[in-house]
Write an enzyme that holds these catalytic residues in place. Structure first.
Site, PDB file in Angstrom:
ATOM      1  CG  ASP A  67      71.454  94.337 128.594  1.00  0.00           C
ATOM      2  OD1 ASP A  67      71.124  93.493 129.451  1.00  0.00           O
ATOM      3  OD2 ASP A  67      71.920  94.022 127.494  1.00  0.00           O
ATOM      4  CG  ASN A 136      73.960  93.025 116.145  1.00  0.00           C
ATOM      5  OD1 ASN A 136      74.374  92.612 117.234  1.00  0.00           O
ATOM      6  ND2 ASN A 136      73.047  93.975 116.045  1.00  0.00           N
ATOM      7  CG  HIS A 138      74.073  93.094 120.661  1.00  0.00           C
ATOM      8  ND1 HIS A 138      72.852  93.081 120.004  1.00  0.00           N
ATOM      9  CD2 HIS A 138      73.949  92.213 121.672  1.00  0.00           C
ATOM     10  CE1 HIS A 138      72.046  92.226 120.616  1.00  0.00           C
ATOM     11  NE2 HIS A 138      72.694  91.677 121.627  1.00  0.00           N
ATOM     12  CD  GLU A 143      71.748  96.442 118.763  1.00  0.00           C
ATOM     13  OE1 GLU A 143      72.607  95.602 118.427  1.00  0.00           O
ATOM     14  OE2 GLU A 143      70.533  96.183 118.830  1.00  0.00           O
TER      15      GLU A 143
HETATM   16  C1  GLP Z   1      70.563  89.997 124.400  1.00  0.00           C
HETATM   17  C2  GLP Z   1      71.343  90.718 125.508  1.00  0.00           C
HETATM   18  C3  GLP Z   1      72.806  90.381 125.425  1.00  0.00           C
HETATM   19  C4  GLP Z   1      72.952  88.939 125.015  1.00  0.00           C
HETATM   20  C5  GLP Z   1      72.509  88.755 123.592  1.00  0.00           C
HETATM   21  C6  GLP Z   1      72.467  87.319 123.130  1.00  0.00           C
HETATM   22  O1  GLP Z   1      69.549  90.687 123.872  1.00  0.00           O
HETATM   23  N1  GLP Z   1      71.158  92.122 125.609  1.00  0.00           N
HETATM   24  O2  GLP Z   1      73.411  90.682 126.669  1.00  0.00           O
HETATM   25  O3  GLP Z   1      74.295  88.535 125.110  1.00  0.00           O
HETATM   26  O4  GLP Z   1      71.311  89.458 123.334  1.00  0.00           O
HETATM   27  O5  GLP Z   1      71.405  86.601 123.683  1.00  0.00           O
HETATM   28  P1  GLP Z   1      71.319  85.029 123.646  1.00  0.00           P
HETATM   29  O6  GLP Z   1      72.265  84.525 124.686  1.00  0.00           O
HETATM   30  O7  GLP Z   1      69.898  84.703 123.993  1.00  0.00           O
HETATM   31  O8  GLP Z   1      71.699  84.593 122.284  1.00  0.00           O
END
Ligand code: GLP
Length: 242
Positions: A67, A136, A138, A143
């Site tokens: 992403d 959440n 995702h 989402e």
């Molecule tokens: C982000 C990314 C995800 C990631 C998630 C958790 O915003 N788009 O790919 O897995 O949120 O992030 P973190 O590893 O910092 O908790």
């Protein structure tokens, strides 16, 4: 789903980093699906250490990131392109032209998603997809919703995601409200998937993903339908599992 619990994010990073290294050793032209966020950093550190030690080369590897934010200059330190350059690509021997991202600033978003998805197909698909998970549930930026998504698309981020990621932004450049992401269908087309969750903030999402029904309100639960998924958890992330 194969579930592996390890004592800390360091051991998890070593195990998952070694999966990517082993794949590159077996197949120097392997295709990696990569993720951003704090979770994969120990994995990337392991890959960097082993590449610097001369144990593995990523020179023939192709990567696709899950992403990218919309309306954030590519050179901004919080763009996912910048993140990947700082945390991995700038420290290993991968060729920049083999690292692919959705362009969150593309004027024709549909054409951009089609370009990216076609490129994944053209190289034969993703061999190993790395995932984190949002609080959440995702994956990528898919989402919670009423239906599962398929190919890449532009998404409006939820308040929960905006709150979680706002810490990385300032008043001058606020947290973007939209992103482009690979869809759940794109993720499920990877031949193998490895998801990492660490910390208690992920415990509820992990419980829903593993023990709940397959439900687009918990996007990660779609992984129950994939045949080759490994989930790495630390004790805090696994704490609500039966
Ligand atoms: C982000 C990314 C995800 C990631 C998630 C958790 O915003 N788009 O790919 O897995 O949120 O992030 P973190 O590893 O910092 O908790």
């Amino acid at each position: 789903m194969k579930i592996i619990k390890l004592p800390s994010e360091i051991e998890i990073g070593q195990a998952v980093g070694d999966m990517f290294c082993a794949l590159a050793q077996q197949n120097p032209q392997a295709v990696f699906g990569l993720a951003t966020g704090a979770t994969p950093i120990p994995t990337y550190q392991r890959m960097i250490a082993r590449c610097k030690a001369g144990e593995v080369s990523f020179a023939g590897v192709t990567t696709f990131n899950l992403d990218e934010y919309c309306n954030l200059p590519e050179a901004h330190p919080q763009s996912y392109r910048s993140f990947m350059r700082a945390q991995l690509f700038g420290q290993i021997d991968i060729l920049p032209q083999n690292t692919h991202f959705l362009d969150g600033n593309a004027s024709d978003e549909l054409a951009e998603c089609q370009r990216f998805d076609a490129l994944v197909e053209q190289v034969g698909g993703i061999d190993l997809q790395l995932l984190g998970i949002g609080r959440n549930g995702h994956i990528g930026f898919n989402e919670p919703d009423d239906t599962f998504t398929d190919g890449s698309f532009k998404v409006e981020l939820t308040p929960s995601t905006i709150a979680a990621n706002s810490v990385y932004f300032t008043e001058d450049v606020p947290m973007p409200t939209h992103a482009m992401t690979m869809g759940v269908g794109s993720i499920l087309r990877a031949k193998e998937i490895v998801l990492i969750a660490t910390g208690s903030a992920k415990a509820e999402a992990i419980k829903a993903m593993i023990e709940g029904p397959v439900d687009p309100q918990s996007p990660a639960s779609a992984l129950q339908k994939h045949k080759n998924v490994t989930i790495y958890l630390d004790p805090a992330a696994a704490s609500l599992l039966e």
